[in-house]
Design an enzyme around this catalytic site. Sequence first.
Site, PDB file in Angstrom:
ATOM      1  N   CYS A  70       0.911  -1.128   0.042  1.00 55.85           N
ATOM      2  CA  CYS A  70       0.065   0.007   0.105  1.00 55.85           C
ATOM      3  C   CYS A  70       1.186   1.173   0.011  1.00 55.85           C
ATOM      4  CB  CYS A  70      -0.916  -0.139   1.134  1.00 55.85           C
ATOM      5  SG  CYS A  70      -1.824   1.518   1.533  1.00 55.85           S
ATOM      6  N   HIS A 116      -3.676   0.952   8.221  1.00 52.27           N
ATOM      7  CA  HIS A 116      -4.267   0.441   6.922  1.00 52.27           C
ATOM      8  C   HIS A 116      -5.511  -0.111   6.987  1.00 52.27           C
ATOM      9  CE1 HIS A 116      -4.089  -1.017   3.006  1.00 52.27           C
ATOM     10  NE2 HIS A 116      -4.827  -2.410   3.351  1.00 52.27           N
ATOM     11  N   HIS A 167      -6.772   1.743   1.870  1.00 50.26           N
ATOM     12  CA  HIS A 167      -6.119   2.645   3.261  1.00 50.26           C
ATOM     13  C   HIS A 167      -7.240   3.838   3.210  1.00 50.26           C
ATOM     14  CE1 HIS A 167      -2.705   3.338   5.820  1.00 50.26           C
ATOM     15  NE2 HIS A 167      -3.336   4.676   5.909  1.00 50.26           N
ATOM     16  N   HIS A 169      -8.528   7.092   3.313  1.00 51.80           N
ATOM     17  CA  HIS A 169      -7.950   8.348   2.827  1.00 51.80           C
ATOM     18  C   HIS A 169      -9.122   8.983   1.927  1.00 51.80           C
ATOM     19  CE1 HIS A 169      -7.880   5.899  -0.829  1.00 51.80           C
ATOM     20  NE2 HIS A 169      -7.727   7.017  -1.366  1.00 51.80           N
ATOM     21  N   GLN A 171      -9.599  12.970  -0.511  1.00 52.36           N
ATOM     22  CA  GLN A 171      -8.654  13.745  -1.484  1.00 52.36           C
ATOM     23  C   GLN A 171      -9.281  15.220  -1.378  1.00 52.36           C
ATOM     24  OE1 GLN A 171      -8.460  11.692  -5.479  1.00 52.36           O
ATOM     25  NE2 GLN A 171      -9.746  10.253  -4.834  1.00 52.36           N
TER      26      GLN A 171
END
Length: 352
Positions: A70, A116, A167, A169, A171
């Site tokens: 990852c 993760h 993972h 996350h 943006q």
Amino acid sequence: MKKTSTRLADGRELVYYDLRDDVVRGAPDRRPLDPTVTTSEIRRDPLLGDSVAVASHRQGRTYHPPADECPLCPSRGERLSEIPDSSYDVVVFENRFPSLAGDSGRCEVVCFTSDHDASFADLTEEQARLVLDAWTDRTSELSHLPSVEQVFCFENRGAEIGVTLQHPHGQIYAYPFTTPRTARMLRSLADHKDATGGENLFDAVLERELAGERIVLEGEHWVAFVPYAAHWPYEVHLYPRRRVPDLLGLDEAARTEFPQVYLELLRRFDRIFGEGEPPTPYIAAWHQAPFGTPEGYGGVSRDDFALHLELFTIRRTSGKLKFLAGSESGMNVFINDVPPEHAAERLREVAS
């Protein structure tokens, strides 16, 4: 919050956001990376007035790597990733495969935690507050770039949404124009202001929902509700009670309460379809006012816009997804299988 800005081996910016002030971030990026080359181009549709980003270089982006490869996990030993340090709280970096770049804007990745196997809903309130502070700081920083007109913070969660990295996350897209969705809101805002002699449409919507049956949960500073004309099977809008145009406008009281309310919403989303169901796929999208004075919208200002978050899932029932087929994709007319009142009732039922 401690902020540390550094550079990756190919020149992209990376920023650490830490809970502790004594953390030192000096690990170098040891990867032999060539400079990033992008071919992003903005094209305008003459019939619809929409802008389309053409970014052919994204075809080569990382696609469903195994957990031990990852790129969003910390670098440890000879296992090198996008994050040079061996641990982190929250980190933001320029996307290696951006949809927008240079004069066409900017794209960043926000890693919520180094764990993760976690999700945003697994974060502590302290960690969630740090993410909020990172979103706010990035909004401020990106708003000063000459090519940026609007900053959009969002999270795609789940393979059903199209997520290629598991993972936890999100943006941030920094657009060089006002997005079509926001432009439509601004036009509706201006029309309502003109028709009512000055009433703010966002205020009117929030007041109507507070008096109705679609409230999901309320705090002292935040209100979450299923909108009257929800597009998606389970869709919640989260508003601060005090209208502000963007994340920068939130006061300390609202910032403090946000993690409590938002984490509870996310945890309820994971319980919508009952025990034993896989995690609920969702999109969480912050709507912020464009920077600068909006033009062509009947004299409305940035302060007329209301910051809010839209959280929705494409799952309509257990094991079934809501697809955007002919009416939605062809004509932009949504057909919702779940009455908003029923969705709100379900989201109240699954409270912690």
